[in-house]
Design an enzyme around this catalytic site. Sequence first.
Site, short mmCIF file in Angstrom:
data_model
loop_
_atom_site.label_atom_id
_atom_site.label_comp_id
_atom_site.label_asym_id
_atom_site.label_seq_id
_atom_site.Cartn_x
_atom_site.Cartn_y
_atom_site.Cartn_z
N THR A 132 0.96 -1.29 -0.03
CA THR A 132 0.05 -0.16 0.01
C THR A 132 0.86 1.25 -0.10
O THR A 132 1.96 1.21 0.33
CB THR A 132 -0.80 0.19 1.41
OG1 THR A 132 -1.69 1.22 1.31
CG2 THR A 132 -0.10 -0.32 2.51
N ASP A 133 0.35 2.47 -0.58
CA ASP A 133 1.09 3.52 -0.52
C ASP A 133 1.16 4.06 0.83
O ASP A 133 1.92 5.04 1.19
CB ASP A 133 0.48 4.48 -1.31
CG ASP A 133 -1.10 5.05 -1.00
OD1 ASP A 133 -1.72 4.39 -0.01
OD2 ASP A 133 -1.54 5.98 -1.60
N GLU A 134 0.43 3.42 1.93
CA GLU A 134 0.41 4.13 3.30
C GLU A 134 1.44 3.93 3.93
O GLU A 134 1.79 4.34 5.03
CB GLU A 134 -0.98 3.49 4.11
CG GLU A 134 -2.17 3.78 3.39
CD GLU A 134 -3.47 3.49 4.16
OE1 GLU A 134 -3.33 3.43 5.50
OE2 GLU A 134 -4.54 3.27 3.44
N TYR A 157 -1.84 -0.49 10.74
CA TYR A 157 -1.90 -1.11 9.72
C TYR A 157 -0.86 -1.04 8.73
O TYR A 157 -0.09 -1.87 8.31
CB TYR A 157 -3.15 -0.77 9.03
CG TYR A 157 -3.28 -1.03 7.40
CD1 TYR A 157 -3.29 -2.42 6.92
CD2 TYR A 157 -3.14 0.06 6.35
CE1 TYR A 157 -3.25 -2.51 5.55
CE2 TYR A 157 -3.25 -0.25 4.96
CZ TYR A 157 -3.40 -1.56 4.82
OH TYR A 157 -3.37 -1.76 3.21
N LYS A 161 2.34 -3.49 7.27
CA LYS A 161 2.50 -3.63 5.83
C LYS A 161 4.02 -3.24 5.54
O LYS A 161 4.62 -3.72 4.53
CB LYS A 161 1.31 -2.59 4.88
CG LYS A 161 0.14 -3.24 4.95
CD LYS A 161 -0.19 -4.54 4.26
CE LYS A 161 -0.03 -4.47 2.93
NZ LYS A 161 -0.62 -5.86 2.34
P1 NAD Z 1 -9.94 -7.15 2.35
O1 NAD Z 1 -9.80 -6.93 3.57
O2 NAD Z 1 -11.10 -7.00 1.37
O3 NAD Z 1 -9.42 -8.73 1.75
C1 NAD Z 1 -8.47 -9.47 2.56
C2 NAD Z 1 -8.71 -10.81 2.37
O4 NAD Z 1 -7.75 -11.39 3.05
C3 NAD Z 1 -9.74 -11.55 2.86
O5 NAD Z 1 -10.53 -12.18 1.88
C4 NAD Z 1 -9.49 -12.21 4.15
O6 NAD Z 1 -10.25 -13.18 4.51
C5 NAD Z 1 -8.09 -12.68 3.91
N1 NAD Z 1 -7.27 -12.85 4.99
C6 NAD Z 1 -7.27 -11.96 5.92
N2 NAD Z 1 -6.48 -12.73 7.05
C7 NAD Z 1 -5.89 -13.89 6.40
C8 NAD Z 1 -5.08 -15.06 7.04
N3 NAD Z 1 -4.50 -14.73 8.08
N4 NAD Z 1 -4.86 -15.97 6.08
C9 NAD Z 1 -5.71 -16.11 4.63
N5 NAD Z 1 -6.19 -15.11 4.37
C10 NAD Z 1 -6.55 -14.12 5.21
O7 NAD Z 1 -8.60 -6.30 1.51
P2 NAD Z 1 -8.44 -5.89 0.20
O8 NAD Z 1 -8.67 -4.42 0.22
O9 NAD Z 1 -8.69 -6.57 -0.73
O10 NAD Z 1 -6.61 -5.60 0.13
C11 NAD Z 1 -5.92 -6.62 -0.79
C12 NAD Z 1 -4.39 -6.28 -0.27
O11 NAD Z 1 -4.33 -5.03 -1.07
C13 NAD Z 1 -3.89 -6.08 1.23
O12 NAD Z 1 -2.76 -6.73 1.06
C14 NAD Z 1 -4.01 -4.56 1.08
O13 NAD Z 1 -2.95 -4.18 2.08
C15 NAD Z 1 -3.68 -4.27 -0.24
N6 NAD Z 1 -4.15 -2.80 -0.58
C16 NAD Z 1 -5.51 -2.40 -0.42
C17 NAD Z 1 -5.69 -1.16 -0.81
C18 NAD Z 1 -7.35 -0.75 -0.69
O14 NAD Z 1 -7.46 0.35 -1.27
N7 NAD Z 1 -8.08 -1.66 -0.63
C19 NAD Z 1 -4.75 -0.40 -1.50
C20 NAD Z 1 -3.55 -0.70 -1.53
C21 NAD Z 1 -2.98 -2.09 -1.18
P1 TYD Z 2 -10.98 4.28 4.19
O1 TYD Z 2 -11.64 3.62 3.22
O2 TYD Z 2 -10.77 3.72 5.69
O3 TYD Z 2 -9.26 4.02 3.72
P2 TYD Z 2 -7.84 4.48 4.01
O4 TYD Z 2 -8.02 4.86 5.56
O5 TYD Z 2 -6.94 3.30 3.95
O6 TYD Z 2 -7.48 5.49 3.45
O7 TYD Z 2 -11.02 5.67 4.35
C1 TYD Z 2 -10.60 6.74 3.24
C2 TYD Z 2 -10.66 8.10 3.88
O8 TYD Z 2 -12.00 8.35 4.29
C3 TYD Z 2 -9.80 8.23 5.10
O9 TYD Z 2 -9.12 9.63 5.00
C4 TYD Z 2 -10.83 8.01 6.25
C5 TYD Z 2 -11.99 8.68 5.91
N1 TYD Z 2 -13.20 8.23 6.38
C6 TYD Z 2 -14.41 8.97 6.72
O10 TYD Z 2 -14.26 10.22 6.61
N2 TYD Z 2 -15.56 8.21 7.31
C7 TYD Z 2 -15.64 6.98 7.25
O11 TYD Z 2 -16.38 6.38 7.87
C8 TYD Z 2 -14.58 6.00 6.89
C9 TYD Z 2 -14.59 4.64 6.96
C10 TYD Z 2 -13.39 6.80 6.56
#
Ligand code: NAD
Ligand code: TYD
Length: 351
Positions: A132-134, A157, A161
């Site tokens: 992630t970019d975080e 989190y 990562k």
């Molecule tokens: P998500 O929470 O929707 O899905 C995570 C999945 O991992 C779920 O299906 C869960 O059951 C599985 N999981 C969790 N713990 C596990 C374990 N111990 N063993 C096996 N499976 C397990 O997450 P997402 O948003 O789809 O993110 C996927 C990946 O992309 C993550 O690594 C996250 O850090 C990264 N990512 C997400 C975003 C975003 O905006 N959502 C952005 C950048 C990177």
């Molecule tokens: P989120 O979707 O949780 O992603 P991330 O924290 O990984 O960026 O949140 C996106 C942005 O929205 C973040 O600045 C937090 C804000 N946010 C709210 O203002 N209200 C909400 O209920 C949630 C879940 C997030």
Amino acid sequence: MKKTILITGGAGFIGSHVVRLFVQKYPDYLIVNLDKLTYAGNLLNITDIEDSPNYVFEKGDIVDEAYIECLFEKYRFDGIIHLAAESHVDRSISNPNEFIFTNIIGTVNLLNAARKQWKEDFENKLLYFISTDEVYGSLGNEGFFTESTAYSPRSPYSASKASADHLVRAFYHTYKLPVVLSNCSNNYGSYQFPEKLIPLAIHNIKNMKAVPVYGKGENIRDWLYVVDHAKAIDLIFHKGITGETYNIGGNNEWKNIDLIMLLCKLMDKHLNRKDGTSESLITFVKDRAGHDMRYAIDASKIKTELNWEPSLQFEQGLNLTVEWYLNNEPWLDNVTSGAYQSYYEQQYIKR
Ligand code: NAD
Ligand code: TYD
């Protein structure tokens, strides 16, 4: 089958899009989807491909070292795309431990298993870590995250990562394990669990419930349509250079409050509501602890080297997303029943 690929977290939001893309695009690969099915994992996300002959689902936990070793013995993977993670910042603030287990220990278990299986024979092998970019921390008004920006994670989190990123690179440098990494900005689209901003807001607007905006809504995120992320993952997996990192972003920065206002307008239109109906639901709530102010990705490396660019304009992608959630009520009802209710009450009602 030409290759056997392990995709972890394939029942989650991004993972389900990656599994779908790989199963459909590469009929000569066997795709093994390993997922623990936590609250965020849902087999309903991939019903359309579950009967494909080149697809297998394995329920399991990446933290369970013995199980992971057996799984590697069973399939002898050529490639691993590792997405499984605990992914929600707010949950990491209330309970960091699960993030340490899954995101750090789970990743090390996969690195060890790959190393043990591949020994020194790394030809045509790859472990791809989705990050992630975080990990880069929080930006002020200016500047962008590049691949060489120093790490400065600020939530449990992002710290978990970042630790995993370091370990993946350490295995590359120490053992020559073939790895590649990408760090992506915020994704949006279908099948995202409604604890994250966009699906949560859509769900609440639909039900005429308050739309919680943290602090003053001034925090900025760079949003990318999830299908574009999946396509970038495909490109990096097949064409990325071993040992390299690629930043992926939407070149699409939005202040939270502006994004929510746009979403309210779209929802009024889709639900045939009077203009301003959804906007009246916006409710400013207590800010997230340590809330990162701004994320913004410089995605010029992946553009120049791999010719990847986001394919959709934000309004287009957001429209598709709203339509998907409104047309898939059973999915939304399913994931928001049960444990979701108590999460929601703990997260929002106590404020
Ligand atoms: P998500 O929470 O929707 O899905 C995570 C999945 O991992 C779920 O299906 C869960 O059951 C599985 N999981 C969790 N713990 C596990 C374990 N111990 N063993 C096996 N499976 C397990 O997450 P997402 O948003 O789809 O993110 C996927 C990946 O992309 C993550 O690594 C996250 O850090 C990264 N990512 C997400 C975003 C975003 O905006 N959502 C952005 C950048 C990177
Ligand atoms: P989120 O979707 O949780 O992603 P991330 O924290 O990984 O960026 O949140 C996106 C942005 O929205 C973040 O600045 C937090 C804000 N946010 C709210 O203002 N209200 C909400 O209920 C949630 C879940 C997030």
